[in-house]
Design an enzyme around this catalytic site. Structure first.
Site, PDB file in Angstrom:
ATOM      1  N   VAL B  12     -33.997  48.773  18.701  1.00  0.00           N
ATOM      2  CA  VAL B  12     -33.154  48.987  19.858  1.00  0.00           C
ATOM      3  C   VAL B  12     -33.033  47.554  20.530  1.00  0.00           C
ATOM      4  O   VAL B  12     -31.729  47.388  20.947  1.00  0.00           O
ATOM      5  CB  VAL B  12     -33.952  49.957  20.606  1.00  0.00           C
ATOM      6  N   LYS B 100     -39.315  56.965  26.220  1.00  0.00           N
ATOM      7  CA  LYS B 100     -39.500  58.177  26.787  1.00  0.00           C
ATOM      8  C   LYS B 100     -40.774  58.351  27.168  1.00  0.00           C
ATOM      9  O   LYS B 100     -41.294  59.287  28.168  1.00  0.00           O
ATOM     10  CB  LYS B 100     -39.014  59.469  25.657  1.00  0.00           C
ATOM     11  N   GLU B 124     -31.386  55.993  30.948  1.00  0.00           N
ATOM     12  CA  GLU B 124     -30.384  56.836  30.385  1.00  0.00           C
ATOM     13  C   GLU B 124     -30.856  57.107  28.887  1.00  0.00           C
ATOM     14  O   GLU B 124     -30.699  58.148  28.349  1.00  0.00           O
ATOM     15  CB  GLU B 124     -29.180  56.120  30.208  1.00  0.00           C
ATOM     16  N   VAL B 127     -33.561  59.724  27.038  1.00  0.00           N
ATOM     17  CA  VAL B 127     -33.190  61.239  26.309  1.00  0.00           C
ATOM     18  C   VAL B 127     -31.990  61.371  25.706  1.00  0.00           C
ATOM     19  O   VAL B 127     -30.987  60.710  26.543  1.00  0.00           O
ATOM     20  CB  VAL B 127     -33.135  62.229  27.692  1.00  0.00           C
ATOM     21  N   GLY B 129     -30.605  59.651  23.281  1.00  0.00           N
ATOM     22  CA  GLY B 129     -30.185  58.523  22.721  1.00  0.00           C
ATOM     23  C   GLY B 129     -28.830  57.897  23.303  1.00  0.00           C
ATOM     24  O   GLY B 129     -28.839  57.554  24.559  1.00  0.00           O
ATOM     25  N   LYS B 200     -38.875  64.504  26.289  1.00  0.00           N
ATOM     26  CA  LYS B 200     -37.627  64.518  26.684  1.00  0.00           C
ATOM     27  C   LYS B 200     -37.201  65.895  27.485  1.00  0.00           C
ATOM     28  O   LYS B 200     -36.651  65.719  28.578  1.00  0.00           O
ATOM     29  CB  LYS B 200     -36.516  64.362  25.503  1.00  0.00           C
ATOM     30  N   GLY B 297     -30.861  56.276  16.864  1.00  0.00           N
ATOM     31  CA  GLY B 297     -30.012  55.308  15.836  1.00  0.00           C
ATOM     32  C   GLY B 297     -29.909  54.043  16.875  1.00  0.00           C
ATOM     33  O   GLY B 297     -29.587  53.801  17.980  1.00  0.00           O
TER      34      GLY B 297
END
Lengths: 428, 428
Positions: B12, B100, B124, B127, B129, B200, B297
């Protein structure tokens, strides 16, 4: 305490007032301030209604009251909404609206005026009713480039198409039912001819391009010609037919239209049924994102307007930039945009079966070859289109599934071969 | 120009850096400021990677640089992320994260610290993605009360369940495939036992209740016991099986759990397949609203993190209130919450057919009556449950569809009648 006013005590306006009265503590807590509904503007009287205490008949009373910081408009139509919005914003009063006609035509200008006066012009409820889509686009999806926005943007037509698909009801019958249930707006044309969806996709396309995509520039095709036979073809392709507003970017140009589309079951829009709406965006990083919910209705729309009021209250005196200039976006000619089409043409009976040619799609739904004569010429002119097996009991026609091609090319194939077209539907 | 830093150059974090480098003009325009990625923190070296120019190994370098205004964290895990977040926020540096574990455990506290220092703590991407859901909840859906939030919150398990449903692949096989494709996280337990989804739904339930709903307090059931026979029963009920995180409000208490549910085709979550995720909220005015997209992703998650950075930049020096206090929310005992269950029990062969009793559900899928003996007693103990016809080839068992009842009541019926349970699945 922040004083607000509501313009119009119709379906949405009365819904807004009711939320502000009945859900005060929740609304105030989430706005960070006490919100007081000081005025409701309506030309009518409402004897015995709680609105009487705050009802006024003259906009001047509201706009000249220095205590008013936010106005929510739910009257609809361009005027006097536009004049009222302009006058309010010029005084630094934030303005929010559910009025798609106003937003489509004057959104860019009103945002500009809001900016000059440290106020806000918000319009979440103008597209998708209760579905958050405008604010997510401008607040959340700010890193992506979107090359497609497609949405089921009109609940009435989606209700109708769903009934036709699931129950085999004919178009006229389902229109009458929609009108009886009060789903159809005053003028059903606005729904069934795609004008309502057109204004909404114009707003979304404008926000995406940061320029003006005007309703007038859209290609619009309604659902009035859709028949139950079209749905049978759709089912054979594991698809349904949905009226989509769609804006696509290609080579720097925007191609926007409203039209019925064959939506395959793999598409998240396929399962959006009845009065529900959904907006799907395709981004360079996010791929598909979709927002789903009630696109109309008193409570859902009023809830979205109140959320806008709350956001205006949280941002008093501070303009939230919305990138949407009055400059016209560069639009492409939709006739030149490549789609796949399902084309139904008359089979005049002079044909001979099995003259070869490639087939497309599921083998089970396609005849082994393309028939000869005029239809074979047509299939060839389409660059080799697969012919679909006609639904049981349907005779005297042939249906072809084209490769991606522009409508111009399709029309040329039709003209050059002289086939008589019964109907054509784009594939989503 | 606003200087920012990214913590962690993994999947990420590197995605975030790439967006900030490659999509500069778009990102800056929508942030209203030029964003400069001044530092990336990682313990590793990346020879030849463009990150080298900004790579640092010590958080102090970042937090002690007065030019840094926003930090994005993508390291994962509670520590050192928590310490870093706290130190940043205490200096008035806004902090956003896709983590998370951090958000679920420390979100309320970090929001509080952010508020004290006129900074923001945004999350944001923690939860769903790339799916906007946190910001829509706190910015758009602020007039509604939500009595249910249910979501497909884990892409790995949804990929697995979709494969099992659509292709009849067995659980072990599909898990191996998910691991091969890299969908399964390092520890597959976090996915298949529902822990990932649990964190989540805990975050979403906390935001909805404005108090702390802790992961530890959730009831969690994974998908490891789901078999292809369960899917056959599901299909006979026009349903699919989805792993849902669900939080429901009833009589002022919150009932939260992660479990496999039978989701009927009329539910918008039914059509959410593969690695896609979706979160559905049910409000008092909006009815159902759903947000759909890629729940994981590199690019989708990074896109959401960059959106948070942009929002931090737009709000420099101004805290955006997020109502989430550390006070524990009042939780109900999930064993007492009424669900409908599909219960599969062993049929020990001593039964006699057709002893009557009511049937539930579609006539075509139900035997005309409930069998006698132990199974009949069980059906009666359930308050009259309909028995489903077993899928072709499945013998030695009986399946019942209960009325809404608590799991306590269900367990009592099981114990009192001595049936052997093969499995039970809630209906959504």
């Amino acid at each position: 305490m922040v004083n607000v006013a509501v313009l119009g005590y119709g379906t949405v306006g009365s819904g807004v007032a009711e939320i502000l009265w009945k859900k005060q503590s929740h609304v105030n807590r989430r706005a960070g301030e006490e919100i007081n509904l000081k005025y409701v503007l309506d030309l009518r009287e409402f004897p015995g209604d709680p609105v009487e205490k705050v009802l006024v008949h003259d906009f001047d009373t509201i706009v000249n009251d220095p205590e008013i910081r936010v106005i929510a408009e739910a009257m609809g139509g361009l005027e006097p909404a536009y004049t009222f919005a302009k006058r309010a914003l010029e005084k630094g009063i934030s303005f929010c609206t559910s009025n798609k006609v106003l937003v489509e035509a004057k959104g860019a200008e009103l945002i500009e005026i809001a900016k000059e006066h440290d106020a806000n012009f918000f319009f979440e409820a103008s597209v998708g009713g209760g579905i958050p889509v405008i604010r997510p686009m401008i607040e959340c999806l700010t890193a992506d480039h979107f090359d497609e926005i497609s949405g089921i943007l009109n609940g009435t037509t989606n209700f109708m198409l769903t009934k036709m698909d699931q129950e085999g009801v004919a178009y006229d019958e389902v229109l009458a039912e929609a009108q009886e249930l009060g789903y159809a707006e005053r003028n059903p044309e606005a729904d069934v001819e795609g004008h309502d969806a057109g204004r909404k996709i114009a707003i979304l396309a404008s926000l995406n391009s940061e320029k003006q995509v005007s309703f007038e520039s859209l290609s619009m095709e309604g659902i009035t010609k859709i028949t139950n036979i079209d749905f049978e073809y759709a089912r054979s392709l594991e698809s349904s037919i949905k009226l989509l507003g769609s804006a696509r970017k290609k080579d720097g140009k925007i191609y926007a239209l409203v039209a019925p589309f064959m939506v395959p079951s793999s598409d998240p829009l396929y399962a959006v049924n009845g009065v529900y709406n959904a907006i799907k965006l395709h981004g360079d990083m996010l791929e598909n994102v979709m927002f789903y919910g009630q696109g109309a209705g008193k409570e859902a729309t009023a809830s979205a307007v109140v959320s806008d009021i709350q956001d205006c209250v949280r941002r008093l005196g501070r303009h939230r930039e919305i990138l949407w200039s009055r400059e016209p976006a560069e639009l492409g000619d939709i006739m030149e945009y490549p789609f796949r089409f399902l084309v139904r043409v008359k089979d005049e009976g002079e044909e001979e079966q099995g003259s070869g040619g490639p087939t497309v799609g599921s083998a089970a739904t396609l005849k082994a070859g393309v028939v000869g004569g005029k239809l074979a010429q047509f299939a060839a002119a389409l660059g080799g289109a697969g012919r679909l097996v006609a639904p049981r009991g349907v005779t005297g026609e042939a249906a072809f599934l084209t490769k991606p091609m522009s409508e111009k090319e399709l029309n040329a194939a039709i003209e050059s071969t002289g086939v008589s077209v019964i109907g054509r539907i784009r594939l989503a």
